[in-house]
Design a protein around this motif. Structure first.
Motif, PDB file in Angstrom:
ATOM      1  N   GLU A  60      40.094   8.580  10.564  1.00  0.00           N
ATOM      2  CA  GLU A  60      40.525   7.010  10.483  1.00  0.00           C
ATOM      3  C   GLU A  60      40.921   6.734  11.720  1.00  0.00           C
ATOM      4  O   GLU A  60      40.561   5.568  12.518  1.00  0.00           O
ATOM      5  CB  GLU A  60      42.235   7.455  10.344  1.00  0.00           C
ATOM      6  CG  GLU A  60      42.580   6.794   8.887  1.00  0.00           C
ATOM      7  CD  GLU A  60      43.820   8.140   8.435  1.00  0.00           C
ATOM      8  OE1 GLU A  60      44.339   8.116   8.652  1.00  0.00           O
ATOM      9  OE2 GLU A  60      44.242   7.678   6.732  1.00  0.00           O
ATOM     10  N   MET A  61      40.138   7.883  12.807  1.00  0.00           N
ATOM     11  CA  MET A  61      40.776   7.740  14.478  1.00  0.00           C
ATOM     12  C   MET A  61      39.412   7.143  15.088  1.00  0.00           C
ATOM     13  O   MET A  61      39.452   6.188  15.621  1.00  0.00           O
ATOM     14  CB  MET A  61      41.102   9.150  15.095  1.00  0.00           C
ATOM     15  CG  MET A  61      42.317   9.361  14.809  1.00  0.00           C
ATOM     16  SD  MET A  61      42.451  10.994  15.630  1.00  0.00           S
ATOM     17  CE  MET A  61      42.385  10.412  17.610  1.00  0.00           C
ATOM     18  N   SER A  62      38.525   7.198  14.135  1.00  0.00           N
ATOM     19  CA  SER A  62      37.363   7.051  14.207  1.00  0.00           C
ATOM     20  C   SER A  62      37.179   5.629  13.586  1.00  0.00           C
ATOM     21  O   SER A  62      36.749   4.204  14.498  1.00  0.00           O
ATOM     22  CB  SER A  62      35.541   7.661  13.985  1.00  0.00           C
ATOM     23  OG  SER A  62      35.579   7.291  12.120  1.00  0.00           O
ATOM     24  N   VAL A  63      37.459   4.766  13.041  1.00  0.00           N
ATOM     25  CA  VAL A  63      37.684   3.776  12.134  1.00  0.00           C
ATOM     26  C   VAL A  63      38.163   2.695  13.718  1.00  0.00           C
ATOM     27  O   VAL A  63      37.736   2.107  13.968  1.00  0.00           O
ATOM     28  CB  VAL A  63      37.912   3.784  11.591  1.00  0.00           C
ATOM     29  CG1 VAL A  63      38.038   2.170  10.460  1.00  0.00           C
ATOM     30  CG2 VAL A  63      37.272   4.704   9.651  1.00  0.00           C
ATOM     31  N   GLU A  64      39.399   3.206  13.566  1.00  0.00           N
ATOM     32  CA  GLU A  64      40.610   2.167  14.745  1.00  0.00           C
ATOM     33  C   GLU A  64      39.696   2.317  16.043  1.00  0.00           C
ATOM     34  O   GLU A  64      39.860   0.910  16.279  1.00  0.00           O
ATOM     35  CB  GLU A  64      41.802   3.258  15.155  1.00  0.00           C
ATOM     36  CG  GLU A  64      42.897   2.990  13.773  1.00  0.00           C
ATOM     37  CD  GLU A  64      43.730   4.069  14.046  1.00  0.00           C
ATOM     38  OE1 GLU A  64      44.073   4.705  15.098  1.00  0.00           O
ATOM     39  OE2 GLU A  64      44.652   4.381  13.191  1.00  0.00           O
TER      40      GLU A  64
END
Length: 67
Positions: A60-64
């Motif tokens: 999720e952090m990499s997508v954000e």
């Protein structure tokens, strides 16, 4: 001779389930084999869930960060 064998078989048929029930209901046996195994399985499960949650959060952090 036949009656003695039948009496022996009947005693065996009756005593085996009773003996297994008695052994399986011993507190030491239950603590040693069941509780300890369940605790280990629970710890393994918790570790797998932590790893899965960390992967999800990192994803999720990499997508954000890409947005």
């Amino acid at each position: 001779m036949g009656v003695k064998i039948e009496v022996f078989r009947m005693m065996l048929y009756l005593s085996f389930p009773v003996a297994m029930f008695w052994v399986s209901n011993q507190a030491e046996y239950f603590e040693e084999y069941v509780i300890k195994r369940k605790r280990k399985e629970l710890e393994d499960f918790k570790e797998r869930m932590r790893a899965r949650k960390e992967k999800r959060i990192l994803k999720e952090m990499s997508v954000e960060s890409e947005n």
